[in-house]
Enzyme design. Structure first.
Site, short mmCIF file in Angstrom:
data_model
loop_
_atom_site.label_atom_id
_atom_site.label_comp_id
_atom_site.label_asym_id
_atom_site.label_seq_id
_atom_site.Cartn_x
_atom_site.Cartn_y
_atom_site.Cartn_z
N LEU A 72 0.81 -4.84 1.32
CA LEU A 72 0.42 -6.24 1.40
C LEU A 72 -0.10 -6.44 2.82
O LEU A 72 0.58 -6.10 3.79
CB LEU A 72 1.63 -7.14 1.13
CG LEU A 72 1.42 -8.64 0.94
CD1 LEU A 72 0.46 -8.92 -0.21
CD2 LEU A 72 2.76 -9.33 0.69
N ASP A 73 -1.32 -6.94 2.96
CA ASP A 73 -1.94 -7.07 4.28
C ASP A 73 -1.02 -7.80 5.26
O ASP A 73 -0.28 -8.71 4.86
CB ASP A 73 -3.25 -7.85 4.18
CG ASP A 73 -4.38 -7.01 3.60
OD1 ASP A 73 -4.20 -5.79 3.46
OD2 ASP A 73 -5.45 -7.58 3.28
N PRO A 74 -1.06 -7.42 6.55
CA PRO A 74 -0.26 -8.14 7.55
C PRO A 74 -0.50 -9.65 7.54
O PRO A 74 0.43 -10.43 7.79
CB PRO A 74 -0.71 -7.52 8.87
CG PRO A 74 -1.13 -6.13 8.51
CD PRO A 74 -1.75 -6.26 7.15
#
Length: 314
Positions: free
Chosen positions: A53-55
């Site tokens: 999950l993207d930062p």
């Protein structure tokens, strides 16, 4: 002069922990960093996440521990649900708020036009992966090319958008929020950009929260701070059981004799299932329990017998 190590509390040993942690990932933390922190807090021997999950995204990040890691691929392949906040009228270098604005255009669409644009992207569609992504070209992540100012050819990939629901629309502010349920491999940044292009004004993503992965939802999810606040001995109890990953598989309960054979990797004929146990349909993957309700693994009904596919040791 004192030795600081003498006053430091001893590091506790790692332990076997089995189950799924439904983590509510905070903004700015990578999935790998979240996994490392959770593994340390739980003192777990074995752990793995179920897709990054993207930062810049928040929300549900299921983390598998111990025997649950045997089923992490199932979550990698599962559908996902997101709530995405989009700004209209500007495109950026990255497709999100982290990038520099490339073009700004006037937003002239109305609600009906937005409804129509969103509807165009439901069903099976093709997406060109963004340059700022971890996909690799010639062994090198695309984002490394992008950071060097290079653009490389990317093949379009087929994904499925099962549903898009507009949750909040504020056209005077050039913003809207949508809920998207989609197949694995879908880029919500790209979807936001594509909707913006369909409207003729461009768009980029300014917020993203994942609310579901397969059958798992944010309900009951915990933060790293909540784990840290718990006593060490209570932390493993914050995990969902391994079979939380297998709820779509019908259950099969074996008696002691069949259980022993199953754990040796032997198939269990339909006629050897306990009386009253409804056998799964041919080709169906089932979750298998012993006579005391302990999860033994999963098996597939094939040619009239349950054939073990993955065993667990709990």
């Amino acid at each position: 002069m004192t030795d600081s190590s003498a006053t430091r509390p001893p590091r506790l040993p790692r332990r076997d922990v089995h189950g799924v942690l439904l983590l509510d990932k905070p903004l700015g933390l990578s999935s790998n960093d979240a996994l490392v922190r959770a593994k340390r807090l739980l003192r777990a021997n074995k752990a793995g996440h179920t897709g990054t999950l993207d930062p810049l995204a928040t929300g549900l990040l299921p983390l598998c521990f111990g025997e649950a890691t045997k089923f992490s691929q199932d979550l990698l392949d599962a559908d996902k649900t997101y709530e995405a906040k989009v700004r209209l009228g500007a495109t950026t270098t990255t497709g999100d708020a982290e990038g520099e604005i490339v073009v700004e255009r006037l937003v002239t669409c109305d609600h009906d036009a937005l409804d129509a644009a969103v509807a165009r992207f439901t069903g099976e569609i093709e997406q060109v992966p963004p340059m700022y992504s971890a996909l690799k070209k010639d062994g090198k992540p695309l984002y490394e090319y992008a950071r060097a100012g290079q653009t490389v050819e990317r093949a379009a990939r087929q994904v499925t958008i099962h549903a898009i629901t507009l949750l909040d629309v504020d056209l005077p502010a050039a913003m809207f929020t949508m809920r998207v349920t989609c197949s694995k491999g879908t880029y919500i940044r790209t979807l936001a950009e594509d909707v913006g292009e369909a409207l003729g004004c461009g768009a980029h993503l300014i917020g993203l929260r994942r609310t579901a992965v397969g059958d798992l939802t944010l309900e009951g999810a915990v933060t790293l701070e909540q784990i840290d606040a718990q006593a060490d001995e209570a932390r493993p109890g914050m995990l969902a059981p391994v079979d939380a990953l297998l709820q779509r598989c019908p259950p099969v309960h074996l008696d002691a004799a069949a259980m022993g054979r199953f754990l040796q990797g032997q198939r269990i004929a339909r006629r050897d299932l306990p009386e009253g146990q409804v056998p799964p349909d041919e080709g169906t993957l089932a979750r298998v329990y012993g006579d005391e309700g302990r999860l033994l693994g999963v098996a597939r009904m094939k040619e009239g017998a349950l054939r073990p596919e993955r065993l667990v040791k709990l």
